[in-house]
Design a protein around this motif. Structure first.
Motif, short mmCIF file in Angstrom:
data_model
loop_
_atom_site.label_atom_id
_atom_site.label_comp_id
_atom_site.label_asym_id
_atom_site.label_seq_id
_atom_site.Cartn_x
_atom_site.Cartn_y
_atom_site.Cartn_z
N ALA A 155 -13.48 -92.59 30.50
CA ALA A 155 -12.26 -91.79 30.45
C ALA A 155 -11.74 -91.55 31.86
O ALA A 155 -10.53 -91.68 32.12
N ASN A 168 -9.40 -91.64 24.58
CA ASN A 168 -8.30 -92.21 23.80
C ASN A 168 -6.94 -91.85 24.39
O ASN A 168 -6.04 -92.70 24.45
N LYS A 169 -6.80 -90.62 24.85
CA LYS A 169 -5.54 -90.20 25.48
C LYS A 169 -5.33 -90.99 26.78
O LYS A 169 -4.22 -91.49 27.03
N THR A 217 -18.87 -92.60 27.92
CA THR A 217 -17.51 -92.27 27.45
C THR A 217 -16.80 -91.41 28.49
O THR A 217 -15.63 -91.65 28.81
N LYS A 245 -17.53 -86.20 21.38
CA LYS A 245 -16.26 -86.18 20.64
C LYS A 245 -15.13 -85.68 21.54
O LYS A 245 -14.02 -86.22 21.50
N VAL A 246 -15.41 -84.67 22.33
CA VAL A 246 -14.41 -84.17 23.28
C VAL A 246 -14.04 -85.27 24.28
O VAL A 246 -12.85 -85.50 24.55
N GLN A 247 -15.05 -85.95 24.80
CA GLN A 247 -14.81 -87.01 25.79
C GLN A 247 -14.14 -88.22 25.15
O GLN A 247 -13.34 -88.90 25.79
N ASP A 248 -14.42 -88.48 23.88
CA ASP A 248 -13.77 -89.59 23.19
C ASP A 248 -12.28 -89.30 23.01
O ASP A 248 -11.45 -90.20 23.16
N THR A 249 -11.94 -88.08 22.71
CA THR A 249 -10.53 -87.68 22.61
C THR A 249 -9.86 -87.87 23.97
O THR A 249 -8.74 -88.40 24.06
N ARG A 250 -10.54 -87.45 25.02
CA ARG A 250 -10.02 -87.63 26.39
C ARG A 250 -9.84 -89.12 26.69
O ARG A 250 -8.82 -89.53 27.25
N LYS A 277 -4.36 -94.66 25.99
CA LYS A 277 -2.96 -94.80 25.57
C LYS A 277 -2.02 -94.68 26.77
O LYS A 277 -1.05 -95.44 26.89
#
Length: 126
Positions: A117, A56-57, A113, A49-54, A60
């Motif tokens: 990232a 996605n950022k 992921t 989840k931490v890496q998925d947030t990374r 973008k």
């Protein structure tokens, strides 16, 4: 012979699934305290989840930096990458039919992921 091969394959996937723990202090700490398969899966899911947030950022940021057709190309590539990651990790998470498959599958998602990232971050630099 087949059992030996399966056991070796399962061990290899287990090691690959948690290989990122060596480079990730939070994951290493969590895995060091994991006493069960469920604990290991939880560690992988939490860090994924931490890496998925990374990711996605980074996506973008990379998308905003693209011009013209490259923007659409990046969108297409990212959609294909997600399909590949999901299929690849489903395969990796179904080798033995045992509980280690859960660790392997979630570790695969985490590793892929985290790697993706970094690739996206490298598209635009620091």
């Amino acid at each position: 012979m087949i059992r030996t091969s399966l056991a070796a394959g399962a061990m290899f996937l287990a090691l690959c699934g948690t290989a990122s723990a060596a480079d990730n202090a939070a994951l290493k700490k969590c895995m060091d305290g994991a006493n069960t398969t469920a604990d290991m899966v939880s560690c992988n899911v939490k860090e994924a989840k931490v890496q998925d947030t990374r990711l996605n950022k980074a996506y973008k940021t990379a998308l905003a930096a693209q011009k013209g057709a490259r923007k659409q190309q990046l969108q297409d590539v990212q959609r294909l990458w997600i399909k590949y990651r999901d299929a690849n990790c489903a395969f990796a998470g179904s080798v033995t039919g045992g509980t280690i498959d859960q660790v392997n599958g979630t570790g695969c998602v985490l590793d892929m992921t985290q790697t993706r990232a970094q690739e996206l971050e490298n598209l635009v630099g620091p």
